[in-house]
Design a protein around this motif. Structure first.
Motif, PDB file in Angstrom:
ATOM      1  N   ALA A  29      48.853  56.597  31.004  1.00 33.15           N
ATOM      2  CA  ALA A  29      49.639  56.849  29.798  1.00 33.15           C
ATOM      3  C   ALA A  29      49.364  55.813  28.721  1.00 33.15           C
ATOM      4  O   ALA A  29      49.331  56.139  27.530  1.00 33.15           O
ATOM      5  N   GLU A  30      49.166  54.571  29.118  1.00 30.94           N
ATOM      6  CA  GLU A  30      48.979  53.498  28.150  1.00 30.94           C
ATOM      7  C   GLU A  30      47.540  53.364  27.673  1.00 30.94           C
ATOM      8  O   GLU A  30      47.288  53.095  26.494  1.00 30.94           O
ATOM      9  N   GLN A  31      46.585  53.540  28.587  1.00 31.57           N
ATOM     10  CA  GLN A  31      45.193  53.200  28.273  1.00 31.57           C
ATOM     11  C   GLN A  31      44.263  54.406  28.236  1.00 31.57           C
ATOM     12  O   GLN A  31      43.099  54.270  27.841  1.00 31.57           O
ATOM     13  N   GLY A  32      44.760  55.569  28.654  1.00 33.51           N
ATOM     14  CA  GLY A  32      43.908  56.740  28.656  1.00 33.51           C
ATOM     15  C   GLY A  32      42.856  56.682  29.745  1.00 33.51           C
ATOM     16  O   GLY A  32      42.802  55.750  30.549  1.00 33.51           O
ATOM     17  N   TYR A  33      42.006  57.689  29.754  1.00 30.47           N
ATOM     18  CA  TYR A  33      40.986  57.790  30.799  1.00 30.47           C
ATOM     19  C   TYR A  33      40.006  56.617  30.789  1.00 30.47           C
ATOM     20  O   TYR A  33      39.632  56.118  31.857  1.00 30.47           O
ATOM     21  N   PRO A  34      39.570  56.107  29.606  1.00 32.11           N
ATOM     22  CA  PRO A  34      38.634  54.977  29.632  1.00 32.11           C
ATOM     23  C   PRO A  34      39.197  53.742  30.329  1.00 32.11           C
ATOM     24  O   PRO A  34      38.451  52.983  30.944  1.00 32.11           O
ATOM     25  N   GLY A  35      40.511  53.539  30.229  1.00 27.71           N
ATOM     26  CA  GLY A  35      41.113  52.374  30.863  1.00 27.71           C
ATOM     27  C   GLY A  35      41.618  52.620  32.270  1.00 27.71           C
ATOM     28  O   GLY A  35      42.158  51.707  32.917  1.00 27.71           O
ATOM     29  N   PHE A  36      41.441  53.853  32.745  1.00 27.51           N
ATOM     30  CA  PHE A  36      41.940  54.230  34.064  1.00 27.51           C
ATOM     31  C   PHE A  36      40.909  53.823  35.109  1.00 27.51           C
ATOM     32  O   PHE A  36      40.106  54.627  35.577  1.00 27.51           O
ATOM     33  N   THR A  37      40.919  52.570  35.486  1.00 26.29           N
ATOM     34  CA  THR A  37      39.953  52.021  36.432  1.00 26.29           C
ATOM     35  C   THR A  37      40.655  51.565  37.698  1.00 26.29           C
ATOM     36  O   THR A  37      41.870  51.329  37.713  1.00 26.29           O
ATOM     37  N   TYR A  38      39.893  51.439  38.770  1.00 22.11           N
ATOM     38  CA  TYR A  38      40.460  50.903  40.007  1.00 22.11           C
ATOM     39  C   TYR A  38      41.054  49.521  39.766  1.00 22.11           C
ATOM     40  O   TYR A  38      42.117  49.185  40.296  1.00 22.11           O
ATOM     41  N   GLU A  39      40.352  48.714  38.978  1.00 25.44           N
ATOM     42  CA  GLU A  39      40.812  47.357  38.720  1.00 25.44           C
ATOM     43  C   GLU A  39      42.162  47.353  38.017  1.00 25.44           C
ATOM     44  O   GLU A  39      43.080  46.618  38.399  1.00 25.44           O
ATOM     45  N   ALA A  40      42.289  48.205  36.984  1.00 29.91           N
ATOM     46  CA  ALA A  40      43.531  48.232  36.217  1.00 29.91           C
ATOM     47  C   ALA A  40      44.693  48.747  37.058  1.00 29.91           C
ATOM     48  O   ALA A  40      45.809  48.220  37.008  1.00 29.91           O
ATOM     49  N   VAL A  41      44.442  49.790  37.847  1.00 23.82           N
ATOM     50  CA  VAL A  41      45.511  50.364  38.671  1.00 23.82           C
ATOM     51  C   VAL A  41      45.915  49.383  39.773  1.00 23.82           C
ATOM     52  O   VAL A  41      47.112  49.183  40.030  1.00 23.82           O
ATOM     53  N   ALA A  42      44.940  48.746  40.412  1.00 28.83           N
ATOM     54  CA  ALA A  42      45.260  47.784  41.473  1.00 28.83           C
ATOM     55  C   ALA A  42      46.068  46.620  40.923  1.00 28.83           C
ATOM     56  O   ALA A  42      47.053  46.184  41.550  1.00 28.83           O
ATOM     57  N   ALA A  43      45.679  46.120  39.754  1.00 29.78           N
ATOM     58  CA  ALA A  43      46.413  45.011  39.153  1.00 29.78           C
ATOM     59  C   ALA A  43      47.842  45.421  38.820  1.00 29.78           C
ATOM     60  O   ALA A  43      48.800  44.677  39.078  1.00 29.78           O
ATOM     61  N   ARG A  44      48.025  46.617  38.262  1.00 30.31           N
ATOM     62  CA  ARG A  44      49.359  47.077  37.895  1.00 30.31           C
ATOM     63  C   ARG A  44      50.223  47.296  39.141  1.00 30.31           C
ATOM     64  O   ARG A  44      51.427  47.051  39.128  1.00 30.31           O
ATOM     65  N   ALA A  45      49.596  47.771  40.211  1.00 28.05           N
ATOM     66  CA  ALA A  45      50.341  48.062  41.440  1.00 28.05           C
ATOM     67  C   ALA A  45      50.549  46.826  42.307  1.00 28.05           C
ATOM     68  O   ALA A  45      51.303  46.877  43.288  1.00 28.05           O
ATOM     69  N   GLY A  46      49.880  45.728  41.975  1.00 33.31           N
ATOM     70  CA  GLY A  46      50.001  44.524  42.781  1.00 33.31           C
ATOM     71  C   GLY A  46      49.343  44.657  44.137  1.00 33.31           C
ATOM     72  O   GLY A  46      49.837  44.178  45.156  1.00 33.31           O
ATOM     73  N   THR A  47      48.168  45.331  44.150  1.00 37.13           N
ATOM     74  CA  THR A  47      47.434  45.503  45.398  1.00 37.13           C
ATOM     75  C   THR A  47      45.956  45.244  45.126  1.00 37.13           C
ATOM     76  O   THR A  47      45.610  44.681  44.088  1.00 37.13           O
ATOM     77  N   SER A  48      45.098  45.644  46.034  1.00 39.80           N
ATOM     78  CA  SER A  48      43.674  45.364  45.887  1.00 39.80           C
ATOM     79  C   SER A  48      42.876  46.650  45.730  1.00 39.80           C
ATOM     80  O   SER A  48      43.332  47.733  46.117  1.00 39.80           O
ATOM     81  N   ARG A  49      41.679  46.517  45.173  1.00 44.58           N
ATOM     82  CA  ARG A  49      40.823  47.691  45.007  1.00 44.58           C
ATOM     83  C   ARG A  49      40.465  48.353  46.339  1.00 44.58           C
ATOM     84  O   ARG A  49      40.458  49.585  46.422  1.00 44.58           O
ATOM     85  N   PRO A  50      40.172  47.582  47.415  1.00 40.88           N
ATOM     86  CA  PRO A  50      39.873  48.252  48.686  1.00 40.88           C
ATOM     87  C   PRO A  50      40.999  49.154  49.181  1.00 40.88           C
ATOM     88  O   PRO A  50      40.738  50.189  49.803  1.00 40.88           O
ATOM     89  N   VAL A  51      42.254  48.790  48.904  1.00 31.72           N
ATOM     90  CA  VAL A  51      43.376  49.643  49.298  1.00 31.72           C
ATOM     91  C   VAL A  51      43.279  50.987  48.588  1.00 31.72           C
ATOM     92  O   VAL A  51      43.523  52.048  49.184  1.00 31.72           O
ATOM     93  N   LEU A  52      42.908  50.963  47.326  1.00 33.84           N
ATOM     94  CA  LEU A  52      42.749  52.204  46.568  1.00 33.84           C
ATOM     95  C   LEU A  52      41.548  52.995  47.061  1.00 33.84           C
ATOM     96  O   LEU A  52      41.632  54.219  47.230  1.00 33.84           O
ATOM     97  N   TYR A  53      40.432  52.312  47.297  1.00 39.91           N
ATOM     98  CA  TYR A  53      39.217  53.004  47.734  1.00 39.91           C
ATOM     99  C   TYR A  53      39.426  53.726  49.065  1.00 39.91           C
ATOM    100  O   TYR A  53      38.866  54.804  49.293  1.00 39.91           O
ATOM    101  N   ARG A  54      40.221  53.137  49.954  1.00 40.66           N
ATOM    102  CA  ARG A  54      40.445  53.768  51.258  1.00 40.66           C
ATOM    103  C   ARG A  54      41.176  55.103  51.097  1.00 40.66           C
ATOM    104  O   ARG A  54      40.936  56.040  51.855  1.00 40.66           O
ATOM    105  N   ARG A  55      42.068  55.173  50.137  1.00 38.44           N
ATOM    106  CA  ARG A  55      42.839  56.396  49.936  1.00 38.44           C
ATOM    107  C   ARG A  55      42.128  57.393  49.035  1.00 38.44           C
ATOM    108  O   ARG A  55      42.200  58.598  49.237  1.00 38.44           O
ATOM    109  N   TRP A  56      41.467  56.883  47.998  1.00 39.96           N
ATOM    110  CA  TRP A  56      40.833  57.746  47.005  1.00 39.96           C
ATOM    111  C   TRP A  56      39.416  57.203  46.755  1.00 39.96           C
ATOM    112  O   TRP A  56      39.197  56.395  45.846  1.00 39.96           O
ATOM    113  N   PRO A  57      38.457  57.644  47.576  1.00 42.25           N
ATOM    114  CA  PRO A  57      37.098  57.078  47.498  1.00 42.25           C
ATOM    115  C   PRO A  57      36.430  57.280  46.147  1.00 42.25           C
ATOM    116  O   PRO A  57      35.585  56.480  45.749  1.00 42.25           O
ATOM    117  N   GLN A  58      36.764  58.367  45.461  1.00 48.55           N
ATOM    118  CA  GLN A  58      36.157  58.653  44.172  1.00 48.55           C
ATOM    119  C   GLN A  58      37.186  58.462  43.059  1.00 48.55           C
ATOM    120  O   GLN A  58      38.373  58.722  43.246  1.00 48.55           O
TER     121      GLN A  58
END
Length: 198
Positions: A29-58
């Protein structure tokens, strides 16, 4: 008990997934598709990129999961008033309350995704929507036939869905809620005459 540093309970399973998707929606909502990165989502969620990759590989998996969660969390109530006109107008009013912001946000914030993948908003809706539910206006029309307001439902799916298609067109043109008089005009001056109801 599983604890994080500082004594906070470690999130797992469904709680962790919900927190990630909440964070992902905020990023989208804030950054749009260009800002929708694993890094940004992991930072906002307070977790790590590998946690995201395990659930959503793509990357697309994460985007679709995010949109699906928030699409399904705001279902549009389907009225059953005993009257075709009232049901149609009531459904469009409910859509105006529940979906206008999401429709406008998606049309603006993930334009680059549509361009990149060739997917349309309609195809996205079909991908994330429940596959086992009939279109809402099919249900509205079927009830009208059962009550004897219509002899039979229209044969064309386009005619059946016309009120919502026109409503959505108004949303995309104005990027704001559709006025009550426009909703009534869609039903009274376009759809009902097309169905032969006067």
């Amino acid at each position: 008990m599983n604890l994080k540093a500082g004594g906070q309970t470690r999130r797992r399973g469904a709680a962790l997934e919900q927190a990630i998707l909440d964070a992902a929606w905020e990023v989208l909502a804030e950054q749009g598709y260009p800002g929708f990165t694993y890094e940004a989502v992991a930072a906002r969620a307070g977790t790590s990129r590998p946690v995201l990759y395990r659930r959503w590989p793509q990357h697309e998996d994460l985007l679709l999961a995010t949109v699906r969660r928030f699409w399904s969390s705001q279902p549009i109530e389907l009225p059953d008033t005993g009257n075709l006109r009232a049901d149609a107008i009531g459904f469009l009013r409910n859509a105006d309350v529940g979906r206008t912001r999401m429709l406008t946000l998606l049309s603006v914030q993930i334009t680059d995704y549509f361009r990149e993948t060739g997917m349309s908003l309609g195809e996205l809706r079909d991908t994330i929507g429940p596959a086992d539910q009939p279109p809402p206006f099919d249900t509205i029309l079927a009830r009208a036939v059962e009550r004897g307001e219509l002899a039979e439902p229209p044969r064309s799916p386009r005619v059946a869905s016309l009120p919502f298609d026109l409503y959505r067109h108004e949303v995309f043109l104005s990027m704001k809620p559709v006025p009550e008089d426009v909703i009534e005009e869609i039903v009274d001056e376009v759809w009902l005459p097309l169905l032969g109801v006067g």
